[in-house]
Design a protein around this motif. Sequence first.
Motif, PDB file in Angstrom:
ATOM      1  N   VAL A   1       0.726  -1.303  -0.129  1.00 57.79           N
ATOM      2  CA  VAL A   1      -0.014   0.152   0.110  1.00 57.79           C
ATOM      3  C   VAL A   1       0.789   1.389  -0.183  1.00 57.79           C
ATOM      4  CG1 VAL A   1      -1.849   1.360   1.313  1.00 57.79           C
ATOM      5  CG2 VAL A   1      -1.810  -1.180   1.063  1.00 57.79           C
ATOM      6  N   LYS A   2       1.960   1.161   0.574  1.00 56.29           N
ATOM      7  CA  LYS A   2       3.002   2.509   0.621  1.00 56.29           C
ATOM      8  C   LYS A   2       3.546   2.514  -0.924  1.00 56.29           C
ATOM      9  CE  LYS A   2       4.569   2.425   5.416  1.00 56.29           C
ATOM     10  NZ  LYS A   2       5.652   2.067   6.444  1.00 56.29           N
ATOM     11  N   LYS A   3       3.574   1.568  -1.489  1.00 52.81           N
ATOM     12  CA  LYS A   3       4.056   1.688  -2.923  1.00 52.81           C
ATOM     13  C   LYS A   3       3.234   2.366  -3.758  1.00 52.81           C
ATOM     14  CE  LYS A   3       7.946  -1.719  -2.983  1.00 52.81           C
ATOM     15  NZ  LYS A   3       8.051  -2.049  -1.626  1.00 52.81           N
ATOM     16  N   THR A   4       1.937   1.553  -3.738  1.00 49.75           N
ATOM     17  CA  THR A   4       0.946   1.874  -4.830  1.00 49.75           C
ATOM     18  C   THR A   4       0.101   3.351  -4.185  1.00 49.75           C
ATOM     19  OG1 THR A   4      -0.918   0.453  -3.711  1.00 49.75           O
ATOM     20  CG2 THR A   4       0.572  -0.466  -5.525  1.00 49.75           C
ATOM     21  N   GLY A   5      -0.191   3.445  -3.011  1.00 53.46           N
ATOM     22  CA  GLY A   5      -1.020   4.645  -2.645  1.00 53.46           C
ATOM     23  C   GLY A   5      -2.414   4.052  -2.838  1.00 53.46           C
ATOM     24  N   PHE A   6      -3.184   5.289  -2.750  1.00 51.84           N
ATOM     25  CA  PHE A   6      -4.646   4.716  -2.951  1.00 51.84           C
ATOM     26  C   PHE A   6      -5.315   6.131  -3.577  1.00 51.84           C
ATOM     27  CE2 PHE A   6      -4.249   6.521   1.259  1.00 51.84           C
ATOM     28  CZ  PHE A   6      -5.458   7.114   1.557  1.00 51.84           C
ATOM     29  N   PHE A   7      -6.801   5.823  -3.775  1.00 58.77           N
ATOM     30  CA  PHE A   7      -7.459   7.304  -4.517  1.00 58.77           C
ATOM     31  C   PHE A   7      -8.282   7.905  -3.273  1.00 58.77           C
ATOM     32  CE2 PHE A   7     -11.376   8.761  -6.191  1.00 58.77           C
ATOM     33  CZ  PHE A   7     -11.073   9.881  -6.857  1.00 58.77           C
ATOM     34  N   VAL A   8      -8.250   9.011  -3.001  1.00 59.01           N
ATOM     35  CA  VAL A   8      -8.977   9.895  -2.488  1.00 59.01           C
ATOM     36  C   VAL A   8      -9.431  11.198  -3.113  1.00 59.01           C
ATOM     37  CG1 VAL A   8      -7.351  10.945  -0.977  1.00 59.01           C
ATOM     38  CG2 VAL A   8      -9.592  10.721  -0.078  1.00 59.01           C
ATOM     39  N   ASN A   9     -10.482  11.536  -3.004  1.00 54.79           N
ATOM     40  CA  ASN A   9     -10.892  12.990  -4.068  1.00 54.79           C
ATOM     41  C   ASN A   9     -10.814  14.330  -3.100  1.00 54.79           C
ATOM     42  OD1 ASN A   9     -13.169  12.655  -2.220  1.00 54.79           O
ATOM     43  ND2 ASN A   9     -14.743  13.493  -4.020  1.00 54.79           N
ATOM     44  N   ARG A  10     -10.155  14.145  -1.959  1.00 58.85           N
ATOM     45  CA  ARG A  10      -9.942  15.509  -1.122  1.00 58.85           C
ATOM     46  C   ARG A  10      -8.686  15.571  -0.570  1.00 58.85           C
ATOM     47  NH1 ARG A  10     -13.016  14.777   4.602  1.00 58.85           N
ATOM     48  NH2 ARG A  10     -10.894  15.691   5.339  1.00 58.85           N
ATOM     49  N   PRO A  11      -8.128  16.757  -0.598  1.00 58.60           N
ATOM     50  CA  PRO A  11      -6.764  16.945  -0.140  1.00 58.60           C
ATOM     51  C   PRO A  11      -6.592  16.671   1.494  1.00 58.60           C
ATOM     52  CG  PRO A  11      -8.060  19.010  -0.320  1.00 58.60           C
ATOM     53  CD  PRO A  11      -8.722  18.144  -0.878  1.00 58.60           C
ATOM     54  N   ASP A  12      -5.343  16.518   1.953  1.00 61.30           N
ATOM     55  CA  ASP A  12      -5.245  15.973   3.113  1.00 61.30           C
ATOM     56  C   ASP A  12      -5.710  16.931   4.241  1.00 61.30           C
ATOM     57  OD1 ASP A  12      -3.733  14.080   2.049  1.00 61.30           O
ATOM     58  OD2 ASP A  12      -1.580  14.691   2.812  1.00 61.30           O
ATOM     59  N   SER A  13      -6.538  16.281   5.173  1.00 64.45           N
ATOM     60  CA  SER A  13      -6.965  17.087   6.164  1.00 64.45           C
ATOM     61  C   SER A  13      -5.876  18.105   7.016  1.00 64.45           C
ATOM     62  CB  SER A  13      -7.798  16.346   7.303  1.00 64.45           C
ATOM     63  OG  SER A  13      -7.102  15.215   7.670  1.00 64.45           O
ATOM     64  N   TYR A  14      -6.342  19.192   7.548  1.00 61.71           N
ATOM     65  CA  TYR A  14      -5.548  19.952   8.202  1.00 61.71           C
ATOM     66  C   TYR A  14      -4.845  19.274   9.601  1.00 61.71           C
ATOM     67  CZ  TYR A  14      -3.783  24.214  10.399  1.00 61.71           C
ATOM     68  OH  TYR A  14      -2.874  25.312  10.782  1.00 61.71           O
ATOM     69  N   CYS A  15      -5.679  18.498  10.160  1.00 64.01           N
ATOM     70  CA  CYS A  15      -5.306  17.662  11.108  1.00 64.01           C
ATOM     71  C   CYS A  15      -4.043  16.864  11.170  1.00 64.01           C
ATOM     72  CB  CYS A  15      -6.322  17.087  11.976  1.00 64.01           C
ATOM     73  SG  CYS A  15      -7.266  15.593  11.352  1.00 64.01           S
ATOM     74  N   SER A  16      -4.138  16.264   9.930  1.00 63.45           N
ATOM     75  CA  SER A  16      -2.985  15.203   9.626  1.00 63.45           C
ATOM     76  C   SER A  16      -1.622  16.029   9.052  1.00 63.45           C
ATOM     77  CB  SER A  16      -3.521  14.437   8.241  1.00 63.45           C
ATOM     78  OG  SER A  16      -3.642  15.143   7.214  1.00 63.45           O
ATOM     79  N   ILE A  17      -1.842  17.344   8.612  1.00 59.38           N
ATOM     80  CA  ILE A  17      -0.696  18.232   8.592  1.00 59.38           C
ATOM     81  C   ILE A  17      -0.175  18.650   9.659  1.00 59.38           C
ATOM     82  CG2 ILE A  17      -0.149  20.361   7.353  1.00 59.38           C
ATOM     83  CD1 ILE A  17      -2.377  20.003   5.576  1.00 59.38           C
ATOM     84  N   LEU A  18      -1.067  18.988  10.862  1.00 58.71           N
ATOM     85  CA  LEU A  18      -0.531  19.518  12.100  1.00 58.71           C
ATOM     86  C   LEU A  18      -0.014  18.344  12.818  1.00 58.71           C
ATOM     87  CD1 LEU A  18      -3.685  21.537  13.518  1.00 58.71           C
ATOM     88  CD2 LEU A  18      -1.217  22.637  12.762  1.00 58.71           C
ATOM     89  N   ARG A  19      -0.639  17.079  12.753  1.00 61.66           N
ATOM     90  CA  ARG A  19       0.236  16.073  13.611  1.00 61.66           C
ATOM     91  C   ARG A  19       0.288  14.852  12.467  1.00 61.66           C
ATOM     92  NH1 ARG A  19      -4.416  17.564  16.383  1.00 61.66           N
ATOM     93  NH2 ARG A  19      -5.508  15.808  15.499  1.00 61.66           N
ATOM     94  N   PRO A  20       1.138  14.984  11.860  1.00 59.08           N
ATOM     95  CA  PRO A  20       1.797  14.131  10.696  1.00 59.08           C
ATOM     96  C   PRO A  20       2.212  12.513  11.199  1.00 59.08           C
ATOM     97  CG  PRO A  20       3.499  15.757  11.063  1.00 59.08           C
ATOM     98  CD  PRO A  20       2.534  16.086  11.712  1.00 59.08           C
ATOM     99  N   ASP A  21       1.584  11.614  10.452  1.00 58.01           N
ATOM    100  CA  ASP A  21       1.975  10.212  10.928  1.00 58.01           C
ATOM    101  C   ASP A  21       3.044   9.826  10.221  1.00 58.01           C
ATOM    102  OD1 ASP A  21       1.487   7.235  10.686  1.00 58.01           O
ATOM    103  OD2 ASP A  21       0.556   7.865  12.549  1.00 58.01           O
ATOM    104  N   GLU A  22       4.036   9.092  10.797  1.00 58.33           N
ATOM    105  CA  GLU A  22       5.310   8.387  10.138  1.00 58.33           C
ATOM    106  C   GLU A  22       4.809   7.736   8.747  1.00 58.33           C
ATOM    107  OE1 GLU A  22       7.860   6.264  12.546  1.00 58.33           O
ATOM    108  OE2 GLU A  22       8.061   8.066  13.959  1.00 58.33           O
TER     109      GLU A  22
END
Length: 886
Positions: free
Chosen positions: A419-440
Motif C-alpha cells: 500500500v505504501k508503494k501504490t497509494g490509494f485514491f481519495v478525492n479530497r486533499p489531506d485534512s488539516y489535522c494530519s498536516i498538524l500531527r503528521p503520521d510517520e
Amino acid sequence: RYFLVGSNPAETKYRVLKIDRTEPKDLVVIDDKHVYTQQEVRELLGRLDLGNRTKMGQKGSSGLSRAVSAFGIVGFVRFLEGYYIVLITKRRKMADIGGHAIYKIEDTNMIYIPNDSVRVSHPDEARYLRIFQNVDLSSNFYFSYSYDLSHSLQYNLTVLRMPLETLKTETTQTRQESFDIFEDEGLSTQGGSGVFGICSKPYEKYVWNGKLLEAVRTAIHHDWLLYIIHGFCGQSKLLIYGRPIYVTLIARRSSKFAGTRFLKRGANCEGDVANEVETEQILYDASVMSFSAGSYSSYVQVRGSVPLYWSQDISTMMPKPPITLDQADPYAHVAALHFDQMLQRFGSPIIILNLVKEREKRKHERILSEELVAAVTYLNQFLPPEHAIIYIPWDMAKYTKSKLCNVLDRLNVIAESVVKKTGFFVNRPDSYCSILRPDEKWNELGGCVVSTGRLQTGVLRTNCVDCLDRTNTAQFMVGKCALAYQLYSLGLIDKPNLQFDTDAVRLFEELYEDHGDTLSLQYGGSQLVHRVKTYRKIAPWTQHSKDIMQTLSRYYSNAFSDADRQDSINLFLGVFKPAEGKSHLWELPTDFYLHHKNTLSLSQTRQSYTYWWTTGVLKHLPLPFDEVICAENRRKLTVKKFHKYEEEIDIHNEFFRPYELSSFDETFCLAMTNSTRDFMPKNVGIDPSPFTVRKPDETGKSVLGNKNNREETVLQRKTAASAPPPPSEEAVSSSSEDDSGTDKEDEGAVSQRSTPVKVTDTGDNTKITENVVQSTKDVYGVNLSDIPSEDDLAIYARFVQLGQSQHKQDKGSQQFCSKHPLDKVINLIPISSFSQDNIYEVQPPRADRKSIEIFHAHIQAGRGNMQPLGRDDFLMYREYIRNRYM
C-alpha cells in the motif's frame, strides 16, 4: 412488430424502439431518436392501438397489448433461426455510490422476435437455447443506469474533473440528441446556466454483454445500451458515532478467456489470463452524496492466473492433476502482453504477490514459480528501474503449517509495503489535522498527490494456482491495510491502523468472505475451503467437516459439470457463433482454437521483444495511460451540454425519488448490514466505537450465533451472491411470466445479508428473562439504588397507566375519570417553549410578518388575485419556456 417504450425514472420523458418481426433471420430495429412526453407517448400508443384493431369499435380485439414489463435490455442473440431479445424483468438494489444505484439482475426473459408465420425452424435451435440459458443471469450479474461499473471510481472521478477548456473544444451534439436519461453528474460551467456532462466508453474487458449489443450498438441511441458486469457487489454501513460510512466491495470478472477451473488456466495469445478479477473497495461518507462535494476513496487490486501457457490434464481424474507447460515462451511474449494491459490501466509499479508453493517433494506448483520469475526478470531488463515490475514470492502453505509463524502477521507486513508503494485514491486533499500531527506511515505513502487529493498508481496482482482461497485471504489483508489508510484520509481515525476483533474489521471480513465465496463458486464450483479464520487458527472444529464438503463439491463440479458450463460461457460471450455448415459447439473436441486466435490466422504485426509496451505508456508513468488527458483518450468521451435545471442530471430526484411512495422499513440504506445493529455487542454502553477491540465472546455476532442457547436461534445470513434469495410469490415466477416486472430494490434483502431473526421458545420465558436482564453496572457503568421508594413506584405506576390508556380517553373523560389519590400530589410542569403543550393540544408558534404576507399572497393567488410579477419572476419564466419548448 414489437414496440419498446423506455422512460426515465420519473416517467416524464420517453423513447420508442420499433422491432420488425417480418424478417426470419435479420434484426431490424428502428429508433426514431425522438424524445416523447408522457402525453405524447400515450397518444402514440393510442393511435397504434386503434390502427391495429381488426375491426373498428372492437376493444376486445386490440392489436396492441403489453407483452412484458422490464428494467433494461441485456442484448440480442441469434443461433440458427431468428433473433431473441433478452430483457431484465426483476432487479434488486445492491449498493449505492454517490446517489447512483447499482442493481443485481434477479430474473430475465428471452423473447423470440420473428413472427410464427415467417419462422424457419431448425432441429438444433432448442439445444443452443438450453446451452445459452445455462448462464444464469440471475446469479451475480450487475448493472447501473448512471454509473460506469466497468471502470474504477478513480477513472470515473478523474474524467469528471477534466479541465473545462478541454471539454468546450469537443463537439457538442444538438439539443435533441444530447438528451440522456442515464447521464452522469454534470460539470458546471463558469457562469451561465449551462452544464457539461461526460459519458465515457465502457472498458470492454469487464463487460459481459458486449457481443449481445453488437448488432444494435450503432443503430439505436446509447440510452438503450445497458452494460452488465459479472462478479460480486456488496455494501455495508459502518456507523461511527452515528456518522454513516458506506463500505462497498465491487469485483469485476474479465470476459476475456473466461471459463471454469481446470478448463481455463494460464493465458491466451492476447495476454488475457484465466480467473482475472479486479476487486475495488470504495469508502465514502454517506452523509454527503454528491461526487463533487462528498468524500470518496477507493483501492483496487487484481487476481489472475499465472500469465504463461500452462494447463492441467483432468482426464486422469486426480484431485491435483499435474501441471504442464504447453508452449515454450523464451521472450515472455504472453506475459509482456498481459503486463502491458496492466500498465495502461493501472500505471506503475505493478507488484506480483506469488503465493504458490516453493518447496515440494514432487515438483508441481514450483514449475509456475520458476517460469514466472524468468519472465519477470526478462521483461524488467527493458523497463526503467523506477518502473520495474516488483516480484514478491511467499510460500503461504509452508507458513500455514508452521506452528512458530503467524501467517497473517507476515501478510500484514507485505500489505503495508504494498500500500505504501501504490497509494490509494481519495478525492479530497489531506485534512488539516494530519498536516498538524503528521503520521510517520502517512508521510511514507506512495501514489500520486494532486491538488484534488491522491491517485493510486500501480496495482497489486495476487495469484496462487487457483487464485481462490490463499488469494482471497491475502487480498483481505491488503484491503484491511488500505481500509485503515482510507479511514485516516477521511479524518475518521487518528492513526492509519486497524486491529482484528473490532466491529469495523469484522464487517469488512464478512464482506470479503462473501466476495471470496462468490468468486470461488463462479470459477471453482464451490465456496471457499480456507477462510480468514482458518489462517488465524481460530476456526471452530466444525469448520473442518465443512471444508471437506466444499472440497468434495469442488471436485464433483470440476469433474462433471465444468464442461457444460464452459460451453455456455463460450456461447454467451460470443466466443463461439453457430452457423450453417459449421461444426456444432458440442461436437468440438476442444475450445483451444476459439480462445487462441493466432492458431487460425497469423498476426500481421509482430510485437518487439525488447520494447514490449504500447507506445506512449512509458512517457506518462507512474500515471496510468487510460487516465491521462490526450487525444486518444479524448476520443473515448462523449460531451453533452445541458441546462442546469434539467431533471436528467438531478441526482437529488434520482436518489430520493419524491414522486414515489416510500417506506422507511423498506428503504435500502436502512435495511443494509449495519455495524451497530449486526456487529456491536448489545451490552456495550460505554464505548460504542467500531474501532474498539472486543473479546471473541462479546461481539454481536457470537452472542447471536451461540448455538448452546436453546432460547435463541439465529437464521444466519447468507449472501445473495452465493445463493439465490428465498423464493417468495414473486420470486417463484420464472421467465415465462410475461408481466413479471417486479422491482426488488426495496425489499429489505437488498444488502446481501438480511437481519437475523430471533425464534424464541415460549415455554422458557423465565430463563430468557434471567439471561437477558443484566446488572445496571454492566449497562450504565454505575450502580443505581436497588429498591425504589413506594412514592416513586406509585408515580411510575400512574405513568404507565396513563401511557396505556391515553389513546382511549379524550380530554373531557380524562378530567372526570381521574380519581386516584395521587392526582393532587403529581404536578406536571411543562418544559416546552409552548405554554400549552400536551398530548391533546399545542399552542401554535407565532409567525413573523413576512411569513404572514407570503401566506396571504398564496391564499389570494388561489382565489385568482395574482400579485404583480417582478423582474426576477419574468427572467425565471422566460428561462423555463426556452428550456421546455424552444
